[in-house]
Design a protein around this motif. Sequence first.
Motif, PDB file in Angstrom:
ATOM      1  N   ASP A  94       2.019  72.273 -16.418  1.00 55.90           N
ATOM      2  CA  ASP A  94       0.745  72.671 -15.314  1.00 55.90           C
ATOM      3  C   ASP A  94      -0.432  73.415 -15.730  1.00 55.90           C
ATOM      4  O   ASP A  94      -0.116  74.170 -17.009  1.00 55.90           O
ATOM      5  CB  ASP A  94       1.402  72.847 -14.251  1.00 55.90           C
ATOM      6  CG  ASP A  94       1.903  74.496 -14.259  1.00 55.90           C
ATOM      7  OD1 ASP A  94       2.031  75.100 -15.233  1.00 55.90           O
ATOM      8  OD2 ASP A  94       2.611  74.875 -12.958  1.00 55.90           O
ATOM      9  N   ALA A  95      -1.477  73.503 -15.092  1.00 54.22           N
ATOM     10  CA  ALA A  95      -2.504  74.533 -15.587  1.00 54.22           C
ATOM     11  C   ALA A  95      -2.163  75.778 -15.802  1.00 54.22           C
ATOM     12  O   ALA A  95      -2.502  76.443 -16.758  1.00 54.22           O
ATOM     13  CB  ALA A  95      -3.710  74.345 -14.291  1.00 54.22           C
ATOM     14  N   HIS A  96      -1.463  76.325 -14.836  1.00 53.21           N
ATOM     15  CA  HIS A  96      -0.644  77.764 -15.012  1.00 53.21           C
ATOM     16  C   HIS A  96      -0.095  77.918 -16.356  1.00 53.21           C
ATOM     17  O   HIS A  96      -0.212  78.711 -17.118  1.00 53.21           O
ATOM     18  CB  HIS A  96       0.141  78.280 -14.112  1.00 53.21           C
ATOM     19  CG  HIS A  96       0.534  79.615 -13.981  1.00 53.21           C
ATOM     20  ND1 HIS A  96       1.593  79.936 -14.620  1.00 53.21           N
ATOM     21  CD2 HIS A  96       0.086  80.629 -13.539  1.00 53.21           C
ATOM     22  CE1 HIS A  96       1.999  81.260 -14.561  1.00 53.21           C
ATOM     23  NE2 HIS A  96       0.820  81.610 -13.786  1.00 53.21           N
ATOM     24  N   GLY A  97       0.800  76.913 -16.861  1.00 52.80           N
ATOM     25  CA  GLY A  97       1.465  77.038 -18.189  1.00 52.80           C
ATOM     26  C   GLY A  97       0.470  76.968 -19.216  1.00 52.80           C
ATOM     27  O   GLY A  97       0.490  77.661 -20.321  1.00 52.80           O
ATOM     28  N   ALA A 119      -2.696  77.974 -19.236  1.00 53.65           N
ATOM     29  CA  ALA A 119      -3.428  79.283 -19.344  1.00 53.65           C
ATOM     30  C   ALA A 119      -2.485  80.162 -19.912  1.00 53.65           C
ATOM     31  O   ALA A 119      -2.907  81.031 -20.827  1.00 53.65           O
ATOM     32  CB  ALA A 119      -3.775  79.594 -17.879  1.00 53.65           C
ATOM     33  N   TYR A 120      -1.358  80.371 -19.618  1.00 53.20           N
ATOM     34  CA  TYR A 120      -0.350  81.216 -19.981  1.00 53.20           C
ATOM     35  C   TYR A 120      -0.160  80.969 -21.721  1.00 53.20           C
ATOM     36  O   TYR A 120      -0.223  81.781 -22.408  1.00 53.20           O
ATOM     37  CB  TYR A 120       1.110  80.915 -19.548  1.00 53.20           C
ATOM     38  CG  TYR A 120       2.198  82.012 -20.258  1.00 53.20           C
ATOM     39  CD1 TYR A 120       2.148  83.345 -19.788  1.00 53.20           C
ATOM     40  CD2 TYR A 120       2.970  81.382 -21.300  1.00 53.20           C
ATOM     41  CE1 TYR A 120       3.224  84.064 -20.401  1.00 53.20           C
ATOM     42  CE2 TYR A 120       4.040  82.154 -21.509  1.00 53.20           C
ATOM     43  CZ  TYR A 120       4.102  83.413 -21.510  1.00 53.20           C
ATOM     44  OH  TYR A 120       4.876  84.288 -21.742  1.00 53.20           O
ATOM     45  N   ARG A 129       7.941  85.401 -20.504  1.00 57.49           N
ATOM     46  CA  ARG A 129       8.038  83.970 -19.859  1.00 57.49           C
ATOM     47  C   ARG A 129       9.026  83.888 -18.694  1.00 57.49           C
ATOM     48  O   ARG A 129       8.614  83.313 -17.694  1.00 57.49           O
ATOM     49  CB  ARG A 129       8.200  83.037 -21.151  1.00 57.49           C
ATOM     50  CG  ARG A 129       8.192  81.547 -20.566  1.00 57.49           C
ATOM     51  CD  ARG A 129       8.142  80.730 -21.771  1.00 57.49           C
ATOM     52  NE  ARG A 129       8.307  81.162 -22.912  1.00 57.49           N
ATOM     53  CZ  ARG A 129       9.394  81.092 -23.867  1.00 57.49           C
ATOM     54  NH1 ARG A 129      10.225  80.352 -23.484  1.00 57.49           N
ATOM     55  NH2 ARG A 129       9.314  81.476 -25.067  1.00 57.49           N
ATOM     56  N   VAL A 143       7.845  85.412 -15.757  1.00 55.23           N
ATOM     57  CA  VAL A 143       6.524  84.797 -15.172  1.00 55.23           C
ATOM     58  C   VAL A 143       7.090  83.538 -14.394  1.00 55.23           C
ATOM     59  O   VAL A 143       6.721  83.271 -13.326  1.00 55.23           O
ATOM     60  CB  VAL A 143       5.606  84.367 -16.195  1.00 55.23           C
ATOM     61  CG1 VAL A 143       4.516  83.222 -15.725  1.00 55.23           C
ATOM     62  CG2 VAL A 143       4.588  85.609 -16.774  1.00 55.23           C
ATOM     63  N   ARG A 144       7.884  82.738 -14.943  1.00 51.97           N
ATOM     64  CA  ARG A 144       8.741  81.526 -14.333  1.00 51.97           C
ATOM     65  C   ARG A 144       9.262  81.726 -12.864  1.00 51.97           C
ATOM     66  O   ARG A 144       9.277  81.159 -12.173  1.00 51.97           O
ATOM     67  CB  ARG A 144       9.539  80.987 -15.266  1.00 51.97           C
ATOM     68  CG  ARG A 144       9.071  79.859 -16.271  1.00 51.97           C
ATOM     69  CD  ARG A 144       9.940  79.127 -16.969  1.00 51.97           C
ATOM     70  NE  ARG A 144       9.316  78.220 -17.661  1.00 51.97           N
ATOM     71  CZ  ARG A 144       9.864  77.260 -18.452  1.00 51.97           C
ATOM     72  NH1 ARG A 144      11.250  77.437 -18.688  1.00 51.97           N
ATOM     73  NH2 ARG A 144       9.148  76.408 -19.371  1.00 51.97           N
ATOM     74  N   LYS A 195       6.789  82.651 -10.384  1.00 54.91           N
ATOM     75  CA  LYS A 195       6.291  81.565  -9.956  1.00 54.91           C
ATOM     76  C   LYS A 195       7.205  80.508  -9.067  1.00 54.91           C
ATOM     77  O   LYS A 195       6.788  79.960  -8.096  1.00 54.91           O
ATOM     78  CB  LYS A 195       5.700  80.514 -11.123  1.00 54.91           C
ATOM     79  CG  LYS A 195       4.992  79.170 -10.867  1.00 54.91           C
ATOM     80  CD  LYS A 195       4.564  78.716 -12.092  1.00 54.91           C
ATOM     81  CE  LYS A 195       3.949  77.289 -11.606  1.00 54.91           C
ATOM     82  NZ  LYS A 195       4.101  76.259 -12.673  1.00 54.91           N
ATOM     83  N   GLU A 239       6.949  82.076  -5.860  1.00 55.95           N
ATOM     84  CA  GLU A 239       5.934  81.751  -5.001  1.00 55.95           C
ATOM     85  C   GLU A 239       6.015  80.392  -4.277  1.00 55.95           C
ATOM     86  O   GLU A 239       5.660  80.181  -3.393  1.00 55.95           O
ATOM     87  CB  GLU A 239       4.647  82.103  -5.615  1.00 55.95           C
ATOM     88  CG  GLU A 239       4.395  83.345  -5.918  1.00 55.95           C
ATOM     89  CD  GLU A 239       3.168  83.524  -6.959  1.00 55.95           C
ATOM     90  OE1 GLU A 239       2.742  82.454  -7.448  1.00 55.95           O
ATOM     91  OE2 GLU A 239       2.543  84.669  -7.049  1.00 55.95           O
ATOM     92  N   SER A 240       6.640  79.472  -4.933  1.00 52.15           N
ATOM     93  CA  SER A 240       6.851  78.074  -4.563  1.00 52.15           C
ATOM     94  C   SER A 240       7.540  77.950  -3.198  1.00 52.15           C
ATOM     95  O   SER A 240       8.109  78.516  -2.725  1.00 52.15           O
ATOM     96  CB  SER A 240       7.434  77.360  -5.604  1.00 52.15           C
ATOM     97  OG  SER A 240       6.534  77.447  -6.776  1.00 52.15           O
TER      98      SER A 240
END
Length: 181
Positions: A110-113, A115-116, A170, A173-174, A177, A180-181
Amino acid sequence: MRNLFWVALTATYPLLVYLGLAHAEPRALALLLLGLALARFLASRSQQALGLALAGLLLAALTAWSNQLLPLKLYPVAVSAALLVLFGLSLWKGPTVVERLARLQEPNLDAHGVAYTRRVTQVWCGFFVLNGSLALATALWGSDATWALYNGLISYGLMGLLMGGEWLVRRRVRAHKTAES
């Protein structure tokens, strides 16, 4: 498996040069660099491998001509420079090297990934600048033992620390994330 052999041989290059100095002059050791550079190119035939092969050929020729050790000691600098160019160009052209590697495990990144992975690629670029600078400093001003220790051991330890640190970040961060979902 064949690429693993060449990576291992490249990793031991500084040690082989250092140990070889007890038995041969730099001119003879230039054959080691020439063989390594050509074999790596033949194993992968990528543009990066071609660049390293040409750098190895130039450094081996300079060593054979001058019988000085310095050109042989500059090969780790060339490797860091080649990796910096590879990772840096991927920031400009995309997708980044790290994104391509990430997509091997997670094709629908995804876009977040994305960017990371871009940020991680930037960190690796910084590492290659630092590592290449230290490799150059040890080649120019360090003893042969210091050069071999840094380029044949310490730099790989630093790479391992960076990889391990990135893996821990990582995971965090995962987890964040997912929470948050």
